[in-house]
Design a protein around this motif. Structure first.
Motif, PDB file in Angstrom:
ATOM      1  N   CYS A 132       0.808  -1.226   0.000  1.00 15.69           N
ATOM      2  CA  CYS A 132       0.000   0.000   0.000  1.00 15.69           C
ATOM      3  C   CYS A 132       0.835   1.268   0.000  1.00 15.69           C
ATOM      4  O   CYS A 132       0.318   2.352  -0.266  1.00 15.69           O
ATOM      5  CB  CYS A 132      -0.937  -0.001   1.198  1.00 15.69           C
ATOM      6  N   GLY A 133       2.128   1.166   0.346  1.00 15.64           N
ATOM      7  CA  GLY A 133       2.958   2.359   0.364  1.00 15.64           C
ATOM      8  C   GLY A 133       2.458   3.389   1.366  1.00 15.64           C
ATOM      9  O   GLY A 133       2.124   3.063   2.506  1.00 15.64           O
ATOM     10  N   HIS A 134       2.353   4.640   0.933  1.00  8.03           N
ATOM     11  CA  HIS A 134       1.895   5.702   1.831  1.00  8.03           C
ATOM     12  C   HIS A 134       0.377   5.848   1.823  1.00  8.03           C
ATOM     13  O   HIS A 134      -0.152   6.788   2.411  1.00  8.03           O
ATOM     14  CB  HIS A 134       2.577   7.026   1.480  1.00  8.03           C
ATOM     15  N   GLY A 135      -0.316   4.902   1.176  1.00  8.00           N
ATOM     16  CA  GLY A 135      -1.756   4.787   1.356  1.00  8.00           C
ATOM     17  C   GLY A 135      -2.659   5.532   0.400  1.00  8.00           C
ATOM     18  O   GLY A 135      -3.863   5.638   0.654  1.00  8.00           O
ATOM     19  N   ARG A 136      -2.142   6.012  -0.722  1.00 10.51           N
ATOM     20  CA  ARG A 136      -2.991   6.830  -1.598  1.00 10.51           C
ATOM     21  C   ARG A 136      -4.175   6.042  -2.159  1.00 10.51           C
ATOM     22  O   ARG A 136      -5.303   6.558  -2.202  1.00 10.51           O
ATOM     23  CB  ARG A 136      -2.180   7.463  -2.739  1.00 10.51           C
ATOM     24  N   ILE A 137      -3.969   4.804  -2.587  1.00  9.34           N
ATOM     25  CA  ILE A 137      -5.073   4.001  -3.114  1.00  9.34           C
ATOM     26  C   ILE A 137      -5.990   3.559  -1.979  1.00  9.34           C
ATOM     27  O   ILE A 137      -7.231   3.574  -2.121  1.00  9.34           O
ATOM     28  CB  ILE A 137      -4.541   2.784  -3.886  1.00  9.34           C
ATOM     29  N   SER A 138      -5.428   3.205  -0.849  1.00  6.50           N
ATOM     30  CA  SER A 138      -6.246   2.820   0.303  1.00  6.50           C
ATOM     31  C   SER A 138      -7.189   3.949   0.707  1.00  6.50           C
ATOM     32  O   SER A 138      -8.366   3.712   1.015  1.00  6.50           O
ATOM     33  CB  SER A 138      -5.350   2.449   1.493  1.00  6.50           C
ATOM     34  N   ARG A 139      -6.682   5.168   0.716  1.00  8.83           N
ATOM     35  CA  ARG A 139      -7.537   6.299   1.096  1.00  8.83           C
ATOM     36  C   ARG A 139      -8.659   6.508   0.093  1.00  8.83           C
ATOM     37  O   ARG A 139      -9.798   6.805   0.462  1.00  8.83           O
ATOM     38  CB  ARG A 139      -6.690   7.567   1.262  1.00  8.83           C
ATOM     39  N   GLU A 140      -8.366   6.331  -1.183  1.00  9.98           N
ATOM     40  CA  GLU A 140      -9.418   6.483  -2.187  1.00  9.98           C
ATOM     41  C   GLU A 140     -10.478   5.395  -2.029  1.00  9.98           C
ATOM     42  O   GLU A 140     -11.685   5.661  -2.147  1.00  9.98           O
ATOM     43  CB  GLU A 140      -8.813   6.436  -3.587  1.00  9.98           C
ATOM     44  N   LEU A 141     -10.045   4.178  -1.745  1.00 11.74           N
ATOM     45  CA  LEU A 141     -10.994   3.085  -1.526  1.00 11.74           C
ATOM     46  C   LEU A 141     -11.880   3.376  -0.317  1.00 11.74           C
ATOM     47  O   LEU A 141     -13.094   3.143  -0.343  1.00 11.74           O
ATOM     48  CB  LEU A 141     -10.243   1.772  -1.327  1.00 11.74           C
ATOM     49  N   ALA A 142     -11.266   3.888   0.751  1.00 14.14           N
ATOM     50  CA  ALA A 142     -12.040   4.213   1.951  1.00 14.14           C
ATOM     51  C   ALA A 142     -13.025   5.349   1.673  1.00 14.14           C
ATOM     52  O   ALA A 142     -14.161   5.316   2.164  1.00 14.14           O
ATOM     53  CB  ALA A 142     -11.098   4.591   3.092  1.00 14.14           C
ATOM     54  N   ARG A 143     -12.600   6.333   0.896  1.00 17.94           N
ATOM     55  CA  ARG A 143     -13.515   7.423   0.548  1.00 17.94           C
ATOM     56  C   ARG A 143     -14.708   6.913  -0.253  1.00 17.94           C
ATOM     57  O   ARG A 143     -15.791   7.505  -0.213  1.00 17.94           O
ATOM     58  CB  ARG A 143     -12.776   8.502  -0.249  1.00 17.94           C
ATOM     59  N   ARG A 144     -14.501   5.825  -0.981  1.00 13.25           N
ATOM     60  CA  ARG A 144     -15.592   5.247  -1.760  1.00 13.25           C
ATOM     61  C   ARG A 144     -16.449   4.281  -0.947  1.00 13.25           C
ATOM     62  O   ARG A 144     -17.334   3.638  -1.494  1.00 13.25           O
ATOM     63  CB  ARG A 144     -15.018   4.531  -2.994  1.00 13.25           C
ATOM     64  N   GLY A 145     -16.168   4.191   0.331  1.00 19.56           N
ATOM     65  CA  GLY A 145     -17.027   3.416   1.209  1.00 19.56           C
ATOM     66  C   GLY A 145     -16.551   2.035   1.582  1.00 19.56           C
ATOM     67  O   GLY A 145     -17.285   1.286   2.232  1.00 19.56           O
ATOM     68  N   ALA A 146     -15.330   1.667   1.203  1.00 17.85           N
ATOM     69  CA  ALA A 146     -14.809   0.336   1.538  1.00 17.85           C
ATOM     70  C   ALA A 146     -14.269   0.317   2.966  1.00 17.85           C
ATOM     71  O   ALA A 146     -13.815   1.330   3.495  1.00 17.85           O
ATOM     72  CB  ALA A 146     -13.707  -0.062   0.563  1.00 17.85           C
ATOM     73  N   GLY A 147     -14.294  -0.858   3.570  1.00 15.63           N
ATOM     74  CA  GLY A 147     -13.577  -1.094   4.811  1.00 15.63           C
ATOM     75  C   GLY A 147     -12.205  -1.604   4.431  1.00 15.63           C
ATOM     76  O   GLY A 147     -12.093  -2.683   3.830  1.00 15.63           O
ATOM     77  N   VAL A 148     -11.156  -0.859   4.736  1.00 19.81           N
ATOM     78  CA  VAL A 148      -9.836  -1.123   4.162  1.00 19.81           C
ATOM     79  C   VAL A 148      -8.818  -1.576   5.203  1.00 19.81           C
ATOM     80  O   VAL A 148      -8.662  -0.950   6.264  1.00 19.81           O
ATOM     81  CB  VAL A 148      -9.295   0.126   3.434  1.00 19.81           C
ATOM     82  N   VAL A 149      -8.124  -2.653   4.890  1.00 20.19           N
ATOM     83  CA  VAL A 149      -6.920  -3.081   5.594  1.00 20.19           C
ATOM     84  C   VAL A 149      -5.793  -2.994   4.575  1.00 20.19           C
ATOM     85  O   VAL A 149      -5.958  -3.415   3.421  1.00 20.19           O
ATOM     86  CB  VAL A 149      -7.047  -4.518   6.138  1.00 20.19           C
ATOM     87  N   ALA A 150      -4.658  -2.422   4.967  1.00 11.81           N
ATOM     88  CA  ALA A 150      -3.572  -2.197   4.013  1.00 11.81           C
ATOM     89  C   ALA A 150      -2.247  -2.651   4.616  1.00 11.81           C
ATOM     90  O   ALA A 150      -1.976  -2.400   5.794  1.00 11.81           O
ATOM     91  CB  ALA A 150      -3.500  -0.719   3.638  1.00 11.81           C
ATOM     92  N   ALA A 151      -1.435  -3.305   3.804  1.00 12.28           N
ATOM     93  CA  ALA A 151      -0.182  -3.878   4.295  1.00 12.28           C
ATOM     94  C   ALA A 151       0.994  -3.439   3.434  1.00 12.28           C
ATOM     95  O   ALA A 151       0.871  -3.296   2.207  1.00 12.28           O
ATOM     96  CB  ALA A 151      -0.270  -5.408   4.295  1.00 12.28           C
ATOM     97  N   ASP A 152       2.145  -3.243   4.083  1.00  9.69           N
ATOM     98  CA  ASP A 152       3.364  -2.903   3.350  1.00  9.69           C
ATOM     99  C   ASP A 152       4.563  -3.326   4.187  1.00  9.69           C
ATOM    100  O   ASP A 152       4.477  -3.438   5.415  1.00  9.69           O
ATOM    101  CB  ASP A 152       3.429  -1.404   3.059  1.00  9.69           C
ATOM    102  N   ILE A 153       5.681  -3.536   3.513  1.00  8.14           N
ATOM    103  CA  ILE A 153       6.914  -3.932   4.190  1.00  8.14           C
ATOM    104  C   ILE A 153       7.752  -2.720   4.606  1.00  8.14           C
ATOM    105  O   ILE A 153       8.686  -2.840   5.390  1.00  8.14           O
ATOM    106  CB  ILE A 153       7.740  -4.864   3.276  1.00  8.14           C
ATOM    107  N   SER A 154       7.400  -1.531   4.087  1.00 13.25           N
ATOM    108  CA  SER A 154       8.158  -0.319   4.394  1.00 13.25           C
ATOM    109  C   SER A 154       7.529   0.425   5.568  1.00 13.25           C
ATOM    110  O   SER A 154       6.457   1.020   5.444  1.00 13.25           O
ATOM    111  CB  SER A 154       8.222   0.612   3.176  1.00 13.25           C
ATOM    112  N   GLU A 155       8.211   0.408   6.700  1.00 15.48           N
ATOM    113  CA  GLU A 155       7.716   1.120   7.875  1.00 15.48           C
ATOM    114  C   GLU A 155       7.706   2.630   7.639  1.00 15.48           C
ATOM    115  O   GLU A 155       6.816   3.342   8.116  1.00 15.48           O
ATOM    116  CB  GLU A 155       8.576   0.781   9.094  1.00 15.48           C
TER     117      GLU A 155
END
Length: 251
Positions: free
Chosen positions: A47-70
Motif C-alpha cells: 500500500c505504500g503511503h496509502g494513496r489508493i487505500s484512502r481512495e478506496l475508503a472514501r468510496r465506502g470500503a472497509g480497508v486493511v492495508a499492508a506494506d513492508i516499508s515502515e
C-alpha cells in the motif's frame, strides 16, 4: 517482522511524487476494474503511503492495508490521524505463509472475515516472491472475490531516457530483479524492479485459482507521452482483474 525495505530510504521522494490525486490512467483503470467497493472489505497489498487505500475508503470500503516499508506506513498513518477514514495499516511481509490468513491480521477490525477484494497498485514488481504474494492474496479472498492489480507492462521495451521492463542488454524472456538506468525512470533507478513475463503473471494467478476476467492497457497521460513520444508508442501499463474460483460476486 520485516527488515528494512527498499522504499524506506526514499519515502519522502515517493510520497511527494505520488499524491492523493487519483487521475493517472493506470490508477483510474485499476479502480474501475475493481468495481464498486462501498460496503465491502478490501485488502491492499504493498500500500505504500496509502494513496489508493484512502481512495478506496472514501468510496465506502472497509480497508486493511499492508506494506513492508515502515517509513511509508508512517506517512500513511499520519494521514489517517489527520483525516480518519478507518483504514487499518499493517507492517508485514505479505509473502510470508499465513500472514494474510483469516484471523491473523493483528488488531484489524473484523480480522476473522475474508475479503471481498484485494488490490495491488504497481506493487507486484517490487515484491521478490511473486508466488508468496499471490498465494496470500488468494487465501485472503472469499470465493468470487476480486483481485485487481496494475503493473508496468511486461512487454514495455522503453525508449530514449526511459527504461523498459527488462534491462537494455538483456532479453524479454530473462526474468529477475534489476535496477533501471534511464534518466527519466527516477523511481526504478533508486529501488529497482523485478521483471517477469506476462505468462509468468497469468500462470501464477491460475495456480492460485485466480482467473483472469478482464485486462486493460491504458495509454499514458498526454503530457507524459508528449515528453516521451518514442516510449509512448508501446504499451506501458497493464491492469488486470482476476476472480477467485472464476465466479464473480454480484457487482
Amino acid at each position: 517482522m520485516p527488515g528494512a525495505a527498499r522504499y524506506d530510504d526514499i519515502a519522502d521522494f515517493y510520497a511527494t511524487g505520488w499524491t492523493d490525486t487519483i487521475d493517472d490512467p493506470a490508477s483510474v483503470r485499476l479502480l474501475d476494474l475493481l468495481g464498486p467497493v462501498a460496503g465491502r472489505r478490501v485488502l491492499e497489498l504493498a500500500c505504500g503511503h496509502g494513496r489508493i487505500s484512502r481512495e478506496l475508503a472514501r468510496r465506502g470500503a472497509g480497508v486493511v492495508a499492508a506494506d513492508i516499508s515502515e517509513a511509508l506506513l508512517e506517512k500513511a498513518r499520519a494521514a489517517e490521524r489527520e483525516t480518519p477514514l478507518g483504514i487499518h495499516y499493517i507492517h508485514t511481509d505479505v509473502t510470508r505463509p499465513g500472514v494474510l490468513a483469516i484471523g491473523t491480521l493483528g488488531t484489524a477490525p473484523d480480522s476473522d472475515t475474508v475479503f471481498d477484494a484485494v488490490v495491488c497498485s504497481f506493487g507486484l514488481s517490487d515484491i521478490d516472491d511473486l508466488e508468496g504474494a499471490i498465494a496470500g492474496a488468494a487465501g485472503a479472498l472469499r470465493p468470487g472475490g476480486v483481485f485487481a492489480c496494475s503493473i508496468l507492462h511486461p512487454c514495455f521495451p522503453g525508449g530514449p531516457g526511459v527504461s523498459g521492463s527488462w534491462p537494455g542488454d538483456a532479453r524479454y524472456h530473462v526474468e529477475g530483479w534489476w535496477r533501471a538506468d534511464g534518466e527519466l525512470s527516477a523511481l526504478r533507478r533508486q529501488v529497482g524492479a523485478n521483471h517477469r513475463t506476462l505468462s509468468t503473471y497469468v500462470n501464477t494467478f491460475r495456480r492460485h485459482d485466480l482467473w483472469l476476467d478482464e485486462m486493460a492497457e491504458p495509454e499514458p497521460a498526454t503530457d507524459w507521452a508528449a515528453k516521451r513520444p518514442d516510449a509512448a508508442k508501446f504499451p506501458i501499463f497493464l491492469v488486470m482483474r482476476c476472480v477467485k474460483n472464476g465466479k464473480p460476486l454480484a457487482r
